[in-house]
Design a protein around this motif. Structure first.
Motif, PDB file in Angstrom:
ATOM      1  N   ASP A  91       3.862  -8.900   9.276  1.00 52.03           N
ATOM      2  CA  ASP A  91       5.052  -9.322  10.016  1.00 52.03           C
ATOM      3  C   ASP A  91       4.680  -9.881  11.387  1.00 52.03           C
ATOM      4  OD1 ASP A  91       7.197  -8.363   8.165  1.00 52.03           O
ATOM      5  OD2 ASP A  91       6.200  -6.445   8.535  1.00 52.03           O
ATOM      6  N   GLN A  92       3.525  -9.469  11.910  1.00 55.03           N
ATOM      7  CA  GLN A  92       3.089  -9.937  13.223  1.00 55.03           C
ATOM      8  C   GLN A  92       1.619 -10.321  13.153  1.00 55.03           C
ATOM      9  OE1 GLN A  92       3.070  -7.090  16.552  1.00 55.03           O
ATOM     10  NE2 GLN A  92       4.098  -8.641  17.778  1.00 55.03           N
ATOM     11  N   GLU A  93       1.333 -11.594  13.305  1.00 57.55           N
ATOM     12  CA  GLU A  93      -0.021 -12.115  13.227  1.00 57.55           C
ATOM     13  C   GLU A  93      -0.606 -12.242  14.635  1.00 57.55           C
ATOM     14  OE1 GLU A  93      -2.901 -12.341  12.001  1.00 57.55           O
ATOM     15  OE2 GLU A  93      -2.393 -13.555  10.235  1.00 57.55           O
ATOM     16  N   VAL A  94      -1.936 -12.165  14.735  1.00 61.45           N
ATOM     17  CA  VAL A  94      -2.578 -12.349  16.021  1.00 61.45           C
ATOM     18  C   VAL A  94      -2.863 -13.829  16.246  1.00 61.45           C
ATOM     19  CG1 VAL A  94      -3.637 -10.061  15.947  1.00 61.45           C
ATOM     20  CG2 VAL A  94      -4.935 -12.051  15.144  1.00 61.45           C
ATOM     21  N   GLU A  95      -2.929 -14.224  17.503  1.00 64.71           N
ATOM     22  CA  GLU A  95      -3.311 -15.590  17.854  1.00 64.71           C
ATOM     23  C   GLU A  95      -4.784 -15.788  17.516  1.00 64.71           C
ATOM     24  OE1 GLU A  95      -1.990 -18.912  18.582  1.00 64.71           O
ATOM     25  OE2 GLU A  95      -0.895 -17.780  20.106  1.00 64.71           O
ATOM     26  N   HIS A  96      -5.086 -16.846  16.751  1.00 70.43           N
ATOM     27  CA  HIS A  96      -6.477 -17.115  16.403  1.00 70.43           C
ATOM     28  C   HIS A  96      -6.684 -18.612  16.223  1.00 70.43           C
ATOM     29  CE1 HIS A  96      -4.426 -16.508  12.496  1.00 70.43           C
ATOM     30  NE2 HIS A  96      -5.261 -17.448  12.047  1.00 70.43           N
ATOM     31  N   ARG A 129      -2.234  -2.764  10.671  1.00 68.48           N
ATOM     32  CA  ARG A 129      -1.583  -1.477  10.917  1.00 68.48           C
ATOM     33  C   ARG A 129      -0.138  -1.544  10.429  1.00 68.48           C
ATOM     34  NH1 ARG A 129      -5.970   0.134  11.390  1.00 68.48           N
ATOM     35  NH2 ARG A 129      -7.078   0.844  13.266  1.00 68.48           N
ATOM     36  N   ARG A 130       0.310  -0.476   9.785  1.00 69.62           N
ATOM     37  CA  ARG A 130       1.681  -0.409   9.283  1.00 69.62           C
ATOM     38  C   ARG A 130       2.408   0.767   9.907  1.00 69.62           C
ATOM     39  NH1 ARG A 130      -1.583  -2.308   5.269  1.00 69.62           N
ATOM     40  NH2 ARG A 130      -0.833  -4.228   4.223  1.00 69.62           N
ATOM     41  N   GLN A 131       3.685   0.567  10.176  1.00 70.84           N
ATOM     42  CA  GLN A 131       4.484   1.647  10.762  1.00 70.84           C
ATOM     43  C   GLN A 131       5.921   1.528  10.266  1.00 70.84           C
ATOM     44  OE1 GLN A 131       3.837   0.729  14.919  1.00 70.84           O
ATOM     45  NE2 GLN A 131       5.764  -0.406  15.058  1.00 70.84           N
ATOM     46  N   THR A 132       6.614   2.641  10.371  1.00 69.01           N
ATOM     47  CA  THR A 132       8.001   2.671   9.916  1.00 69.01           C
ATOM     48  C   THR A 132       8.827   3.509  10.874  1.00 69.01           C
ATOM     49  OG1 THR A 132       9.441   3.168   8.036  1.00 69.01           O
ATOM     50  CG2 THR A 132       7.652   4.711   8.457  1.00 69.01           C
ATOM     51  N   ALA A 133      10.102   3.241  10.916  1.00 71.63           N
ATOM     52  CA  ALA A 133      11.015   4.046  11.734  1.00 71.63           C
ATOM     53  C   ALA A 133      11.356   5.336  10.998  1.00 71.63           C
ATOM     54  CB  ALA A 133      12.279   3.253  12.027  1.00 71.63           C
ATOM     55  N   ILE A 134      11.653   6.375  11.766  1.00 66.39           N
ATOM     56  CA  ILE A 134      11.982   7.687  11.196  1.00 66.39           C
ATOM     57  C   ILE A 134      13.452   8.011  11.473  1.00 66.39           C
ATOM     58  CG2 ILE A 134      11.475  10.155  11.252  1.00 66.39           C
ATOM     59  CD1 ILE A 134       9.251   8.442  10.039  1.00 66.39           C
ATOM     60  N   GLU A 135      14.132   8.445  10.425  1.00 70.04           N
ATOM     61  CA  GLU A 135      15.534   8.866  10.580  1.00 70.04           C
ATOM     62  C   GLU A 135      15.574  10.195  11.328  1.00 70.04           C
ATOM     63  OE1 GLU A 135      18.067   7.257   9.980  1.00 70.04           O
ATOM     64  OE2 GLU A 135      17.736   5.856   8.321  1.00 70.04           O
ATOM     65  N   PRO A 136      16.308  10.286  12.446  1.00 74.75           N
ATOM     66  CA  PRO A 136      16.342  11.534  13.224  1.00 74.75           C
ATOM     67  C   PRO A 136      17.010  12.696  12.494  1.00 74.75           C
ATOM     68  CG  PRO A 136      17.941   9.943  14.064  1.00 74.75           C
ATOM     69  CD  PRO A 136      17.112   9.220  13.064  1.00 74.75           C
ATOM     70  N   GLU A 137      17.887  12.376  11.544  1.00 77.83           N
ATOM     71  CA  GLU A 137      18.617  13.447  10.862  1.00 77.83           C
ATOM     72  C   GLU A 137      17.729  14.240   9.897  1.00 77.83           C
ATOM     73  OE1 GLU A 137      19.526  10.327  10.896  1.00 77.83           O
ATOM     74  OE2 GLU A 137      21.346  10.260  12.138  1.00 77.83           O
ATOM     75  N   ASN A 138      16.834  13.542   9.184  1.00 76.45           N
ATOM     76  CA  ASN A 138      16.041  14.228   8.163  1.00 76.45           C
ATOM     77  C   ASN A 138      14.539  13.979   8.280  1.00 76.45           C
ATOM     78  OD1 ASN A 138      15.870  11.580   7.360  1.00 76.45           O
ATOM     79  ND2 ASN A 138      17.262  11.829   5.602  1.00 76.45           N
ATOM     80  N   ALA A 139      14.132  13.274   9.328  1.00 74.79           N
ATOM     81  CA  ALA A 139      12.709  12.986   9.571  1.00 74.79           C
ATOM     82  C   ALA A 139      12.067  12.197   8.436  1.00 74.79           C
ATOM     83  CB  ALA A 139      11.931  14.280   9.817  1.00 74.79           C
ATOM     84  N   HIS A 183      13.998   0.145   4.652  1.00 73.43           N
ATOM     85  CA  HIS A 183      13.704  -1.234   5.046  1.00 73.43           C
ATOM     86  C   HIS A 183      13.119  -1.346   6.464  1.00 73.43           C
ATOM     87  CE1 HIS A 183      15.861  -2.261   1.454  1.00 73.43           C
ATOM     88  NE2 HIS A 183      17.034  -1.857   1.936  1.00 73.43           N
ATOM     89  N   SER A 184      12.449  -0.309   6.943  1.00 72.78           N
ATOM     90  CA  SER A 184      11.920  -0.346   8.304  1.00 72.78           C
ATOM     91  C   SER A 184      10.405  -0.526   8.364  1.00 72.78           C
ATOM     92  CB  SER A 184      12.291   0.938   9.057  1.00 72.78           C
ATOM     93  OG  SER A 184      11.647   2.064   8.482  1.00 72.78           O
ATOM     94  N   LEU A 185       9.748  -0.614   7.217  1.00 62.90           N
ATOM     95  CA  LEU A 185       8.303  -0.759   7.206  1.00 62.90           C
ATOM     96  C   LEU A 185       7.902  -2.109   7.797  1.00 62.90           C
ATOM     97  CD1 LEU A 185       5.527   0.368   6.356  1.00 62.90           C
ATOM     98  CD2 LEU A 185       5.853  -0.787   4.146  1.00 62.90           C
ATOM     99  N   ARG A 186       7.017  -2.092   8.777  1.00 67.37           N
ATOM    100  CA  ARG A 186       6.532  -3.303   9.416  1.00 67.37           C
ATOM    101  C   ARG A 186       5.014  -3.250   9.499  1.00 67.37           C
ATOM    102  NH1 ARG A 186      10.911  -4.256   8.355  1.00 67.37           N
ATOM    103  NH2 ARG A 186      12.621  -5.133   9.598  1.00 67.37           N
ATOM    104  N   SER A 187       4.392  -4.400   9.391  1.00 62.24           N
ATOM    105  CA  SER A 187       2.934  -4.477   9.476  1.00 62.24           C
ATOM    106  C   SER A 187       2.538  -5.456  10.571  1.00 62.24           C
ATOM    107  CB  SER A 187       2.335  -4.908   8.134  1.00 62.24           C
ATOM    108  OG  SER A 187       2.816  -6.186   7.763  1.00 62.24           O
ATOM    109  N   ALA A 188       1.437  -5.153  11.241  1.00 61.59           N
ATOM    110  CA  ALA A 188       0.938  -6.015  12.311  1.00 61.59           C
ATOM    111  C   ALA A 188      -0.578  -6.051  12.240  1.00 61.59           C
ATOM    112  CB  ALA A 188       1.395  -5.510  13.675  1.00 61.59           C
ATOM    113  N   ARG A 189      -1.124  -7.222  12.442  1.00 62.51           N
ATOM    114  CA  ARG A 189      -2.582  -7.335  12.510  1.00 62.51           C
ATOM    115  C   ARG A 189      -3.034  -6.946  13.910  1.00 62.51           C
ATOM    116  NH1 ARG A 189      -6.071  -9.924   9.236  1.00 62.51           N
ATOM    117  NH2 ARG A 189      -4.449 -11.259   8.325  1.00 62.51           N
ATOM    118  N   VAL A 190      -4.115  -6.185  13.991  1.00 61.52           N
ATOM    119  CA  VAL A 190      -4.658  -5.775  15.285  1.00 61.52           C
ATOM    120  C   VAL A 190      -6.134  -6.140  15.358  1.00 61.52           C
ATOM    121  CG1 VAL A 190      -3.015  -3.872  15.581  1.00 61.52           C
ATOM    122  CG2 VAL A 190      -5.215  -3.437  14.467  1.00 61.52           C
TER     123      VAL A 190
END
Length: 239
Positions: A27-32, A139-149, A154-161
């Motif tokens: 979802d997020q590419e690095v400048e190259h 790297r991949r990350q996702t948001a966490i629901e505060p009610e049930n952790a 649909h919150s999974l996002r990936s970014a190149r590092v």
């Protein structure tokens, strides 16, 4: 014209974001560049340095000192709507990996491309994608629901590092030589030195753990200005 070198060491994984992604990959590419080498744009680096210097000036408690060093920052980095008389004294090049490494690999990639042009069936042993993959990871990350952790839908996002420990260098150019007997010139160099030391985070996600860096400033004789205590002590002193 005189040249200084800003050296950046990545202390954590870093994303020099370019504002878009690659469909189906990240979802997020690095400048190259076209060879696959990541880099940080000089305009972005200038903005980061200018911001750090403005923050340092803003915390000065003496009004006279603050006005003096703000004027130094305006001469160094310029101001919006600058004219020929008020434009920035400094020009920053892109922060790139060491030139000898880039030149050696670029020559090999050009050779592979030439072989491919001469023989359409030839399979290159090295490609820009290989270079980019060797210097970065995803790297991949996702948001966490505060009610049930649980992971939010649909919150999974990936970014190149860019992987940590890689060194980058940017050439800093002044149109005229900075004179040792000029208070104005030495003030600009002092502010640039402390701004370099203050720059600790760069790139996308720098407020969320990524982009931790160590920056150092060198003159054209390879003397490290950021280790020179005279420049550090100069800040905050107004003649």
């Amino acid at each position: 014209m005189c040249t200084y070198t800003l050296k950046i060491q990545l202390l954590s994984d870093t994303t020099f974001g370019r504002g878009d992604g690659v469909a189906g990959l990240v979802d997020q590419e690095v400048e190259h560049d076209r060879y696959g080498f990541p880099y940080l744009r000089g305009r972005t680096l200038k903005g980061l340095l200018s911001e750090e210097c403005d923050n340092l000036v803003a915390v000065l408690t003496d009004d006279h000192q603050r006005r003096h060093w703000q004027a130094v920052a305006d001469r160094l980095f310029g101001v919006p709507g600058s004219t020929l008389d008020t434009q920035a004294k400094i020009h920053l090049g892109d922060a790139c990996l060491p030139s000898d490494l880039r030149q050696a690999i670029a020559a090999q990639l050009d050779l592979e491309e030439e072989k491919k042009r001469k023989n359409s069936k030839y399979k290159p042993t090295l490609s820009p994608t290989d270079i980019l993959d060797s210097l970065t990871t995803i790297r991949r990350q996702t948001a966490i629901e505060p009610e049930n952790a649980a992971s939010a839908e649909h919150s999974l996002r990936s970014a190149r590092v860019i992987v940590r420990e890689l060194p980058f260098e940017s050439q800093l150019l002044f149109d005229t030589e900075l004179k040792k007997d000029s208070d104005d010139d030495q003030d600009m160099l002092a502010l640039l030195a402390i701004g370099t030391l203050a720059l600790r985070r760069v790139g996308s996600g720098r407020n969320r753990g990524r982009g931790h860096v160590k920056c150092r400033l060198f003159d054209n004789s390879n003397h490290e200005i950021t280790k020179d205590i005279d420049y550090i002590q100069r800040f905050g002193i107004t003649r």
